[in-house]
Design a protein around this motif. Structure first.
Motif, short mmCIF file in Angstrom:
data_model
loop_
_atom_site.label_atom_id
_atom_site.label_comp_id
_atom_site.label_asym_id
_atom_site.label_seq_id
_atom_site.Cartn_x
_atom_site.Cartn_y
_atom_site.Cartn_z
N PHE A 66 62.96 0.95 41.89
CA PHE A 66 62.62 2.04 42.80
C PHE A 66 63.85 2.41 43.64
O PHE A 66 64.57 1.52 44.09
N ASN A 68 64.50 4.71 47.07
CA ASN A 68 63.76 5.38 48.15
C ASN A 68 62.26 5.42 47.84
O ASN A 68 61.61 6.46 47.98
N ASP A 69 61.73 4.32 47.38
CA ASP A 69 60.31 4.13 47.08
C ASP A 69 59.79 4.97 45.92
O ASP A 69 58.58 5.07 45.70
N SER A 70 60.68 5.61 45.15
CA SER A 70 60.27 6.37 43.97
C SER A 70 60.69 5.60 42.72
O SER A 70 61.84 5.17 42.61
#
Length: 133
Positions: A66, A68-70
């Motif tokens: 991931f 930035n949390d994506s």
């Protein structure tokens, strides 16, 4: 009838063997990136990079990367299959359609709670450093 049962047992056994868990206990879970070193780039530290990276390792021989949390990449974990990395755990991109997947070796340092990911097959590639969240 005995032959049919034997075939079923053989195929089931092969299927079970292919799904063997390779991920050692303690390696599963969330890892937080803190540094990248080497390759053609410079040293990049997480506190000045302007982005975050997390690696989630699952017991089913899979990892998710991931930024930035994506979710940016899914990996399959398997043993290296070249003479110089045979027997070592490595991560290879799932559904990758490029020419070469360099992969990443998994170098787990449980005493210092660190995970190092150098390239498995290519040169001049960076090493990523992760620690426990």
């Amino acid at each position: 009838m005995k032959f049919t049962v034997l075939l079923i047992v053989l195929f089931a056994g092969c299927s079970l063997f292919e799904n063997e868990q390779l991920v050692p206990e303690g390696l599963e879970g969330d890892w937080t990136w803190y540094r990248t070193v080497g390759g053609w780039g410079q040293v990049v530290d997480a506190d000045t990079a302007g982005y975050t990276m997390t690696l989630k390792i699952y017991s089913q021989n899979e990892a998710h990367w991931f930024t930035n949390d994506s979710l940016v990449q899914k990996y399959t974990i398997r043993e290296g299959d070249h003479d110089w990395n045979e027997g070592e755990l490595a991560m290879y991109r799932q559904n990758y359609e490029g020419e070469t997947d360099c992969g990443l070796l998994i170098q787990y340092k449980p005493k210092i709670r660190e995970l190092q990911l150098p390239t498995a097959l290519c040169t001049d590639s960076p090493t990523y450093y992760f620690s426990r969240k």
